[in-house]
Design an enzyme around this catalytic site. Sequence first.
Site, PDB file in Angstrom:
ATOM      1  N   LYS A  59       0.832  -1.255  -0.014  1.00 17.66           N
ATOM      2  CA  LYS A  59      -0.121  -0.202  -0.173  1.00 17.66           C
ATOM      3  C   LYS A  59       0.712   1.345   0.154  1.00 17.66           C
ATOM      4  O   LYS A  59       1.950   1.383   0.539  1.00 17.66           O
ATOM      5  CB  LYS A  59      -0.948  -0.045   1.133  1.00 17.66           C
ATOM      6  CG  LYS A  59      -1.964   1.140   1.292  1.00 17.66           C
ATOM      7  CD  LYS A  59      -2.890   0.821   2.603  1.00 17.66           C
ATOM      8  CE  LYS A  59      -3.955   1.814   2.774  1.00 17.66           C
ATOM      9  NZ  LYS A  59      -4.803   1.685   3.861  1.00 17.66           N
ATOM     10  N   SER A 133      -9.422   1.829   2.900  1.00 20.26           N
ATOM     11  CA  SER A 133      -8.499   2.355   1.874  1.00 20.26           C
ATOM     12  C   SER A 133      -7.517   1.712   1.282  1.00 20.26           C
ATOM     13  O   SER A 133      -6.845   2.204   0.248  1.00 20.26           O
ATOM     14  CB  SER A 133      -7.702   3.298   3.057  1.00 20.26           C
ATOM     15  OG  SER A 133      -7.067   2.715   3.743  1.00 20.26           O
ATOM     16  N   SER A 157      -9.818  -1.200   6.776  1.00 19.36           N
ATOM     17  CA  SER A 157      -9.196  -1.084   5.371  1.00 19.36           C
ATOM     18  C   SER A 157      -8.459  -2.494   5.213  1.00 19.36           C
ATOM     19  O   SER A 157      -8.199  -2.435   4.022  1.00 19.36           O
ATOM     20  CB  SER A 157      -8.246   0.198   5.665  1.00 19.36           C
ATOM     21  OG  SER A 157      -9.010   1.432   5.749  1.00 19.36           O
TER      22      SER A 157
END
Length: 555
Positions: A59, A133, A157
């Site tokens: 990420k 996210s 997330s």
Amino acid sequence: MSTLTRVRQAYARIEAADRPEIWIDLRPREEVEAEASAVDARVAAGEHLPLAGRLFAAKGNIDVEGLPTTAGCPAYAYAPEEDAPVVARLRAAGALVLGTTNLDQFATGLVGTRSPHGAVRNAHDPSRVSGGSSSGSAVAVALGIVDFALGTDTAGSGRVPAAFNGIVGLKPTRGLVPTTGVVPACASIDCVTVFARTLQEAEQALTHMASPPDRALPPLPQRAPGPWRIAVPPLADLGELDEGWAEAHAAAAGRLADAGAEVRSIDLAPFTEAAAMLYEGAFVAERYTAVGSFVDKLIAEGGAGLDPTVAAIITRARDIPAHRLFADQARLAALRARALAELADADALLLPTAPGHPTLAQVAADPLGANARLGRFTNSTNLFDLAAVAVPAGEVNGLPFGVMLIGPAFTDERLARIARVLEPETRVAVVGAHLSGQPLNPQLLALGARLERTTATAPVYRLHALRTDPPKPGLVHVGEGGAAIETEVWRLPAEGLGRLLTALPRPMALGSVELADGGRVPGFLCEPGALTGTEDITEYGGWRTYATRRQGQRA
């Protein structure tokens, strides 16, 4: 297949998928190919690299040396001097990182649309959100580009994107995986998570990511003997769900019950009340602590590259008074006490991962409301210091449906064992009487099992001939001084494994068997106390060789 070949295939899939919104930065192909060749050479030279050939993504709020860390905001970018520890550990085990993935900016959101790099579309239906996210990481896994990917989870997330894309998301106990080298969202409760297509793959990656606990292990609730105990709230407590989701959740609970679990009711109110506090209360002020001064400065300069929804959430948190935080902490402590009392001696709480799956258009029309709804079941997990695993649990109207199992801190392994029951299929490693052609193999065949592959364990086991009827061996983990033992890996329905375990006699027990390639599969182990006076047959390399030679000696 060589690591180099897998890298080339991955870059071909990236091109074929035509999903540029997945990535913030990709490493140059020639650089990754050179690293792959080096990994292949190290393996050929005899070096043990348990994740050799595995490809992963990180990420965009996690440091990867050589790539900018942006947290989804180009103006925030900095050049990390080294990999985040979690990335470094995976690379040390032989895994290769392809690049950094898109996210809801500053990890603020559960939708995957709050990014200047574009909304990350769902892997199964591009008209729907991917979940955030950690949106890019989840879709990269779901599309088969990488074997696993790193996300983060503050409010869900690491779980909501897993549910929406039909993959597994492991959210470990807070502190089990280091967050050094990760741009904080709410530093006190942030967790680094892992996505994978199977629970086995996710667990294997997590094994290499984890550290020894950073705090004293709390006393876990004493577990009375008996079947797994699963807490399931009444339908009315779940609130409004998308069409068909209540039935899918009930079906998941039914599968656990069919596998022998005891399903009991629970009051969900303390969980949902705490969930609402994460953004509506004072805890959101920690997001301002993380990046608020930068956001203020960027707004003063014109706000280029800032997502307006994210900027509004962070700047609004600036003016929350300190006394409100102390009041919310006291209320949260009371809610946590109620929640843990509700869980009592339950092994896990079963919930839908989210209450529904919105379209991109629905989120655009109501960005705050749609996002708040998605966190109904996930927001409280880190506030309560709980562990969780999100797994696929079928489909509803042609789209993935996922559930979560949530439990106390440091029950990560227990949750994963229970979650295996919900997998459409599971694996089992056998080394003795259940091998092909052996007396107990018909038990596997009767359960619909099929042979996946013949392999060997990691060289950390000893094999003993037990005095049983029919004859069978006992596999025991010894670590140093062990040897590789011939093993078959069988695939079978998850409920079949449950029935097999019901009939499993002592001294046999189900455990995690480490294979030669570094993977782990549930398998039959032996209680060490049962080995007294038995013959150590490790030198034969497997039960089949021993049994054949023993039969020849008798003839």
